[in-house]
Write an enzyme that holds these catalytic residues in place. Structure first.
Site, PDB file in Angstrom:
ATOM      1  CB  CYS A   1      -0.990   0.010   1.107  1.00  0.00           C
ATOM      2  SG  CYS A   1      -2.163  -0.941   0.565  1.00  0.00           S
TER       3      CYS A   1
ATOM      4  CG  HIS B   1      -3.115   3.500   1.588  1.00  0.00           C
ATOM      5  ND1 HIS B   1      -3.492   2.955   0.165  1.00  0.00           N
ATOM      6  CD2 HIS B   1      -3.508   1.962   2.698  1.00  0.00           C
ATOM      7  CE1 HIS B   1      -4.108   2.308   0.043  1.00  0.00           C
ATOM      8  NE2 HIS B   1      -3.635   1.433   0.913  1.00  0.00           N
TER       9      HIS B   1
ATOM     10  CG  ASN C   1      -6.603  -0.604   0.311  1.00  0.00           C
ATOM     11  OD1 ASN C   1      -6.098  -0.526  -0.627  1.00  0.00           O
ATOM     12  ND2 ASN C   1      -6.377  -1.371   1.593  1.00  0.00           N
TER      13      ASN C   1
END
Ligand SMILES: CC(C)(COP(=O)(O)OP(=O)(O)OC[C@H]1O[C@@H](n2cnc3c(N)ncnc32)[C@H](O)[C@@H]1OP(=O)(O)O)[C@@H](O)C(=O)NCCC(=O)NCCS
Length: 305
Positions: free
Chosen positions: A87, A232, A262
């Site tokens: 990520c 993020h 995500n």
């Protein structure tokens, strides 16, 4: 899958997610993003000196997606480097590109964040804590040297903590498992993404604000100077926690996880693109990008747009 739209919205903020269909590929998504970034910058692909490609879900075991994108863009021999930082991949990729540009090694570097999580999701009640969250996507930026005063990347803050590696991880495919044994290991569930959601949440809401503060200090900028923070897009509740911890107004942040889920290394460049196209960024604005994910790895980039 035993879940509900309400459970997902309340816990994660996610309303929609996009998964590739048969025949689509990660590099295919990366190519669309790269092509649009080049068009936005008004540069042909031939202007590129290097590609830095962040993905933790490559199309092939080897070589990396960057190599395939280089071929897809019709570029003969420019270097392409894959970055595997999950990520936080895009922030790490930017830091590598920035170092190359600063050192004068390359003038124009394409930085891609791309992920295909859907094809390895456990779409069942057993895998519901990850299957409802992760999705596919790509975003890209073109980073280049500029003489414009007050513009450009100002600072980074980067970390990882391997102590927590197994709290969000995919054990396989693995070179520690002989290929003949993959079927039994897959059957045993060893290749699924495993996540301790609570622990990820607990660390993320502390590490991202901490990292934002460290990067701002390095850049010599106060928190109040932030025009836009893009965190993020892991979970809307995490992003809200980061915003609150930093004392920022909603207008200083941007979230789009509601529409995409995500997308790991792709969330920040996708959000940055949407903000740029929506006219939310003017030259000289202080923009902060921060990410946290599997590793644990985390980091922040402070830049003047
Ligand atoms: C995943 C997350 C939403 C789960 O929320 P939570 O409040 O921590 O929930 P828990 O994991 O404690 O689970 C609570 C219950 O919900 C259940 N549950 C998990 N996923 C579910 C789903 N999709 N639908 C319905 N129930 C679900 C669990 O099985 C558990 O049931 P139990 O109490 O009967 O055991 C949350 O932990 C989270 O968002 N963590 C961060 C994840 C993240 O951002 N990952 C990416 C980082 S880059």
């Amino acid at each position: 899958m035993d879940t509900s739209d309400e459970w997902i919205r309340v816990r994660t903020g996610i309303e929609q997610r996009r998964w590739i269909t048969e025949g689509e590929t990660g590099v295919g998504l990366g190519k669309v993003a790269a092509t649009e970034a080049l068009a936005m910058a008004g540069e042909p692909a031939s202007a590129l000196d290097a590609i830095i490609y962040a993905t933790s879900t490559p199309d092939h075991y080897a070589p990396g997606n960057g190599v395939f994108l280089q071929r897809e863009l019709g570029l003969a021999t420019i270097p392409a480097i894959d970055i595997r930082m999950q990520c936080a991949g895009f922030v790490y990729a930017l830091s590598v590109a920035d170092a190359y540009v600063r050192s004068g090694t390359f003038r124009r570097v394409l930085v891609v964040g791309q992920e295909v999580q859907s094809t390895r999701m456990q779409v069942s009640s057993e895998g519901r804590n990850t299957a409802v969250i992760f999705a596919d996507g790509a975003g890209a930026v073109l980073l280049g040297a500029s003489d414009a005063p007050g513009r450009g990347i100002a600072a980074f803050d980067l970390h990882c903590q391997g102590e927590h590696a197994e709290k969000l991880w995919a054990d396989g495919p693995s070179s520690m498992i002989r290929l003949e044994r993959w079927p039994e290991e897959i059957a045993a569930g060893r290749f699924w993404l495993q996540m301790d959601g609570r622990e990820v949440f607990r660390h993320a809401v502390v590490r991202m604000p901490e990292s934002v503060r460290a990067a701002l200090a390095r850049a010599g900028e106060p928190i109040e100077a932030i025009k836009l923070l893009i965190a993020h897009q892991a979970n809307l509740r995490i992003s809200e926690g980061v915003q609150k911890e930093l004392g920022l107004a909603e207008t200083q942040t941007y979230n789009n996880i509601q529409h995409y889920g995500n997308t790991t290394a792709a969330t920040i460049p996708i959000a940055l693109d949407e903000c740029a196209r929506a006219g939310r960024l003017s030259q000289g604005d202080l923009v902060v990008l921060t990410a946290f994910g599997s590793g644990f790895v985390w980091g922040t980039c402070v830049l003047r747009w």
